[in-house]
Write a protein that holds these residues in place. Sequence first.
Motif, PDB file in Angstrom:
ATOM      1  N   ILE A   1       0.835  -1.208   0.000  1.00 37.02           N
ATOM      2  CA  ILE A   1       0.000   0.000   0.000  1.00 37.02           C
ATOM      3  C   ILE A   1       0.866   1.253   0.000  1.00 37.02           C
ATOM      4  O   ILE A   1       0.602   2.211  -0.736  1.00 37.02           O
ATOM      5  N   THR A   2       1.939   1.243   0.778  1.00 36.43           N
ATOM      6  CA  THR A   2       2.848   2.388   0.814  1.00 36.43           C
ATOM      7  C   THR A   2       3.480   2.619  -0.554  1.00 36.43           C
ATOM      8  O   THR A   2       3.554   3.765  -1.039  1.00 36.43           O
TER       9      THR A   2
ATOM     10  N   VAL B   1      -0.591   0.555 -12.284  1.00 40.17           N
ATOM     11  CA  VAL B   1       0.379  -0.183 -11.467  1.00 40.17           C
ATOM     12  C   VAL B   1       0.228   0.204  -9.999  1.00 40.17           C
ATOM     13  O   VAL B   1       0.203  -0.657  -9.113  1.00 40.17           O
ATOM     14  N   SER B   2       0.104   1.503  -9.727  1.00 37.88           N
ATOM     15  CA  SER B   2      -0.021   1.973  -8.344  1.00 37.88           C
ATOM     16  C   SER B   2      -1.311   1.468  -7.700  1.00 37.88           C
ATOM     17  O   SER B   2      -1.301   1.001  -6.551  1.00 37.88           O
ATOM     18  N   LEU B   3      -2.417   1.540  -8.423  1.00 36.45           N
ATOM     19  CA  LEU B   3      -3.689   1.049  -7.878  1.00 36.45           C
ATOM     20  C   LEU B   3      -3.643  -0.459  -7.647  1.00 36.45           C
ATOM     21  O   LEU B   3      -4.205  -0.961  -6.667  1.00 36.45           O
ATOM     22  N   ASP B   4      -2.966  -1.187  -8.534  1.00 31.50           N
ATOM     23  CA  ASP B   4      -2.833  -2.629  -8.337  1.00 31.50           C
ATOM     24  C   ASP B   4      -2.026  -2.927  -7.073  1.00 31.50           C
ATOM     25  O   ASP B   4      -2.368  -3.842  -6.324  1.00 31.50           O
TER      26      ASP B   4
ATOM     27  N   ALA C   1       3.010   5.852  -2.940  1.00 27.39           N
ATOM     28  CA  ALA C   1       4.206   6.548  -3.435  1.00 27.39           C
ATOM     29  C   ALA C   1       4.164   6.616  -4.961  1.00 27.39           C
ATOM     30  O   ALA C   1       4.506   7.646  -5.555  1.00 27.39           O
ATOM     31  N   GLY C   2       3.732   5.529  -5.578  1.00 24.87           N
ATOM     32  CA  GLY C   2       3.603   5.515  -7.032  1.00 24.87           C
ATOM     33  C   GLY C   2       2.609   6.543  -7.541  1.00 24.87           C
ATOM     34  O   GLY C   2       2.809   7.146  -8.596  1.00 24.87           O
ATOM     35  N   LEU C   3       1.528   6.759  -6.781  1.00 27.80           N
ATOM     36  CA  LEU C   3       0.550   7.765  -7.183  1.00 27.80           C
ATOM     37  C   LEU C   3       1.166   9.160  -7.214  1.00 27.80           C
ATOM     38  O   LEU C   3       0.734  10.020  -7.981  1.00 27.80           O
ATOM     39  N   LEU C   4       2.168   9.374  -6.384  1.00 24.41           N
ATOM     40  CA  LEU C   4       2.848  10.671  -6.359  1.00 24.41           C
ATOM     41  C   LEU C   4       3.864  10.814  -7.493  1.00 24.41           C
ATOM     42  O   LEU C   4       4.301  11.917  -7.795  1.00 24.41           O
ATOM     43  N   LEU C   5       4.251   9.697  -8.079  1.00 22.00           N
ATOM     44  CA  LEU C   5       5.301   9.683  -9.112  1.00 22.00           C
ATOM     45  C   LEU C   5       4.817   8.977 -10.381  1.00 22.00           C
ATOM     46  O   LEU C   5       5.543   8.165 -10.954  1.00 22.00           O
ATOM     47  N   LEU C   6       3.610   9.273 -10.825  1.00 22.13           N
ATOM     48  CA  LEU C   6       3.011   8.525 -11.937  1.00 22.13           C
ATOM     49  C   LEU C   6       3.871   8.481 -13.205  1.00 22.13           C
ATOM     50  O   LEU C   6       4.032   7.400 -13.784  1.00 22.13           O
TER      51      LEU C   6
END
Length: 185
Positions: A21-22, A156-159, A26-31
């Motif tokens: 989840i972390t 990828v981030s949502l997955d 983090a991925g959502l911040l760096l799409l």
Amino acid sequence: MEYGELGKNWVWLLGLGIIFITLGFAGLLLLPLVSITSVAIFGAFMLVGGALQMGQGIFKAKDWKSRTLHILMGLIYVIGGIATLENPVLATTVLTLVLGFSLITIGAIRIAVALQNKEVNQWALMTLSGVLSVILGSMIVLQWPWSSLWAIGLFVSLDLIMSGANFIAIALTARMSGSAVPARG
């Protein structure tokens, strides 16, 4: 339901879920970075897989009728992998457009299937699923090429977030199941 060793070691799975989840957030911040990196990793996998398939065709499939085709498939993977690694931004842009049109097409097919199966209780939910796919695909296509900065990274981030939530749910269920089991005496 028996959880066996998982009931005793649920903390490990809980930690894994929290890490996933972390990473997802983090991925959502760096799409853009996640999008391009994901495609580059995919390109590396294509390169390695293609090289292995070519090697298999050259060294292990000497008597196969389709030996040349196996080597050719491997070569195509190698070329695709090299092209992806050579220009991951272009590869991300192209894959995003393909993704958008795929979602539109799949959504339209889901809607058609739902409308053909109105006797099924959940046909409206199937229709909604198709409509959402069409909307998402349309958003990607209409915002292209800029959508290549967020689309793949978002998925990828949502997955990662959904996988982490799944791990946490399993861990907590295993913990509760383990604490509900009476002690053997």
